[in-house]
Design a protein around this motif. Structure first.
Motif, PDB file in Angstrom:
ATOM      1  N   PHE A  27       0.809  -1.221   0.000  1.00  0.00           N
ATOM      2  CA  PHE A  27       0.000   0.000   0.000  1.00  0.00           C
ATOM      3  C   PHE A  27       0.845   1.275   0.000  1.00  0.00           C
ATOM      4  CE2 PHE A  27      -2.673   3.300   1.956  1.00  0.00           C
ATOM      5  CZ  PHE A  27      -3.712   3.298   1.037  1.00  0.00           C
ATOM      6  N   PRO A  28       1.973   1.353   0.753  1.00  0.00           N
ATOM      7  CA  PRO A  28       2.814   2.563   0.634  1.00  0.00           C
ATOM      8  C   PRO A  28       3.288   2.798  -0.797  1.00  0.00           C
ATOM      9  CG  PRO A  28       3.429   1.317   2.574  1.00  0.00           C
ATOM     10  CD  PRO A  28       2.477   0.452   1.806  1.00  0.00           C
ATOM     11  N   SER A  29       3.606   1.714  -1.515  1.00  0.00           N
ATOM     12  CA  SER A  29       4.007   1.857  -2.909  1.00  0.00           C
ATOM     13  C   SER A  29       2.851   2.387  -3.755  1.00  0.00           C
ATOM     14  CB  SER A  29       4.490   0.512  -3.456  1.00  0.00           C
ATOM     15  OG  SER A  29       4.800   0.606  -4.831  1.00  0.00           O
ATOM     16  N   LEU A  30       1.629   1.969  -3.435  1.00  0.00           N
ATOM     17  CA  LEU A  30       0.464   2.483  -4.156  1.00  0.00           C
ATOM     18  C   LEU A  30       0.345   3.997  -3.962  1.00  0.00           C
ATOM     19  CD1 LEU A  30      -2.212   2.318  -5.688  1.00  0.00           C
ATOM     20  CD2 LEU A  30      -3.310   1.616  -3.554  1.00  0.00           C
ATOM     21  N   VAL A  31       0.532   4.451  -2.733  1.00  0.00           N
ATOM     22  CA  VAL A  31       0.483   5.890  -2.464  1.00  0.00           C
ATOM     23  C   VAL A  31       1.550   6.612  -3.290  1.00  0.00           C
ATOM     24  CG1 VAL A  31       0.761   7.666  -0.703  1.00  0.00           C
ATOM     25  CG2 VAL A  31      -0.468   5.554  -0.158  1.00  0.00           C
ATOM     26  N   GLY A  32       2.753   6.029  -3.335  1.00  0.00           N
ATOM     27  CA  GLY A  32       3.815   6.629  -4.129  1.00  0.00           C
ATOM     28  C   GLY A  32       3.486   6.669  -5.605  1.00  0.00           C
ATOM     29  N   HIS A  33       2.891   5.599  -6.133  1.00  0.00           N
ATOM     30  CA  HIS A  33       2.526   5.574  -7.550  1.00  0.00           C
ATOM     31  C   HIS A  33       1.435   6.602  -7.857  1.00  0.00           C
ATOM     32  CE1 HIS A  33       4.768   1.780  -7.900  1.00  0.00           C
ATOM     33  NE2 HIS A  33       4.693   1.967  -9.204  1.00  0.00           N
TER      34      HIS A  33
END
Length: 447
Positions: A378-384
């Motif tokens: 999920f943190p990667s989703l926020v970054g994307h």
């Protein structure tokens, strides 16, 4: 008034669909509590009254829209938030339910609201006799596109059937949209989510004899199939767009579409804009990657564990994705809002394609599609999403500075304003809204 009346009838139809779900999950007594009773009959009557009322609002709002499906789905999600999470608790004298635990318990209601939105949009389209552009040849090409994409995703024999159905339904519902590669990808991404709800969450449990398995636990299990459906929808839409373009190029002698809508400079300049915008988005994304310590994972693609190597590789990848955005979305964003909308949606697609699929494959492991893997990512989703927002915004601002040589500034502004108005009447804003909602709902689906 005519459109509101059609909307009320469509809302009643959607309410009947949603009502069968509410009977199954035992939610009607809660609705009946608004009238200080526990009668399911009263609950069903109140439910239909509400469905017709918000359907009338939908009909009035959608009077000028060219497409309704994604607007209906986004409208359903909106009323899930406004209804059971906000207004219903207030009417019952309770505080608003804006926590993950309560939202997770209301996942069946979320799916019911999606069904309501889709049914309402479908009936409203029939009542208002929206113009259709369906052609038999398109059905064949779209079915072939779905069949070609499904084996690449490793979905097996059932995947071939689903792929063909996804392609065929895309042709029947949307026809030949002629919207360009980028918007087609985003449409396919949203359509893949729709098919996940329809096939993985609804039809598959029914065929297995489990009934309507819309419980939070069942949905969490089905989340493992969501990335595959998203990629299937996006891939099928991409092939359909290309096959349709090839067919028009081969069999049509009308060259007007090749000469109109020149709202920006040449393709080479556009690619450089993509490089700059991708780099800007990559810099923003770097903050997230540093915070979660993900840069060494990126560096492992070249056999290193250095954060510096990971940073360099990450920025290079950001620029490559920026170039693809420039190729796919050239002349598709006409103001900052549309730039951010396309960019955020593209960022979500790249989270599924890159972080969950390609990165694990390049590291020699299976795609990370499980509910647990999605929760960890999920943190990667926020970054994307942040990357996509900056990418789309910067690219739009750069593209707007370069006008076509044959138009004056005032003429270019007028053409861009007309294109922006036309885009607002399409499904584009609904696509941006729906994909953003899906991204924000993931923590609830995998909780």
């Amino acid at each position: 008034m005519r459109n509101a009346g059609f909307g009320a009838l469509a809302g009643l139809a959607g309410g009947l669909v949603f009502g069968t779900v509410m009977v199954g999950i035992g939610f009607l007594p809660t609705v009946a509590a608004i009238g200080r009773t526990e009668s399911t009959v009263v609950g069903f009557a109140v439910h239909l009254l509400i469905a017709a009322t918000i359907g009338a609002i939908f009909g009035a709002l959608m009077a000028r829209q060219h497409e309704l499906l994604f607007w209906g789905l986004a409208y359903g999600v909106l009323w899930w938030f406004l209804g059971p999470l906000t207004l219903l608790p207030i009417l019952l004298g309770d505080p608003v339910a804006w926590d993950v635990a309560t939202a997770r318990e209301l996942i069946p209601s979320l799916l019911g609201h999606l069904a309501y939105g889709a049914a309402t949009a479908a009936v409203l389209a029939l009542l208002s006799r929206r113009e259709r552009q369906f052609k038999p040849g398109l059905l064949v090409r779209a079915s072939i596109a779905g069949l070609l994409v499904a084996p690449v995703l490793g979905l097996g024999r059932n995947g071939l059937i689903v792929g063909a159905l996804v392609g065929a339904s895309h042709a029947v519902i949307f026809g030949d949209a002629r919207e360009g590669t980028g918007p087609a990808l985003i449409r396919g991404t949203a359509f893949g989510f729709v098919w996940w709800v329809l096939a993985a969450v609804t039809i598959s449990p029914l065929l297995d004899g489990r009934g309507l398995a819309w419980t939070p636990a069942a949905v969490r299990t089905a989340v493992a199939e969501l990335p595959g459906y998203v990629l299937l929808g996006a891939g099928a839409a991409l092939l359909i767009c290309w096959l349709n373009g090839l067919t028009r190029a081969v069999f049509s002698d009308d060259v007007r579409h090749a000469l109109e809508g020149r709202l920006a400079g040449g393709r080479v300049i556009s690619i450089w804009h993509g490089v700059i915008a991708g780099l800007a988005g990559g810099v923003i994304f770097t903050a997230v990657m540093v915070a979660v310590g993900f840069l060494p994972n990126v560096a492992s693609l070249v056999g290193s564990d250095s954060a510096v190597v990971g940073l360099v590789l990450h920025l290079l990848i950001s620029q490559v994705v920026g170039v693809t955005y420039a190729v796919f979305f050239r002349r598709r964003s006409f103001d900052p809002a549309s730039g951010i909308g396309w960019g955020v949606s593209y960022g979500f697609l790249w989270w599924v394609l890159g972080n969950l699929t390609l990165l694990p494959a390049l590291l020699g492991v299976a795609p990370q599609w499980s509910a647990a893997a999605l929760a960890v990512s999920f943190p990667s989703l926020v970054g994307h999403l942040a990357y996509g927002a900056v990418l789309g915004l910067v690219y739009q601002r750069l593209e707007e500075r370069i006008g076509p040589w044959h138009l004056t500034r005032s003429e270019a502004t007028a053409v861009r304003a007309a294109a922006r108005h036309e885009q607002a009447l399409s499904a584009a804003p609904a696509l941006w809204s729906l994909i953003t909602c899906v991204a924000l709902l993931l923590p609830i689906l995998v909780a």
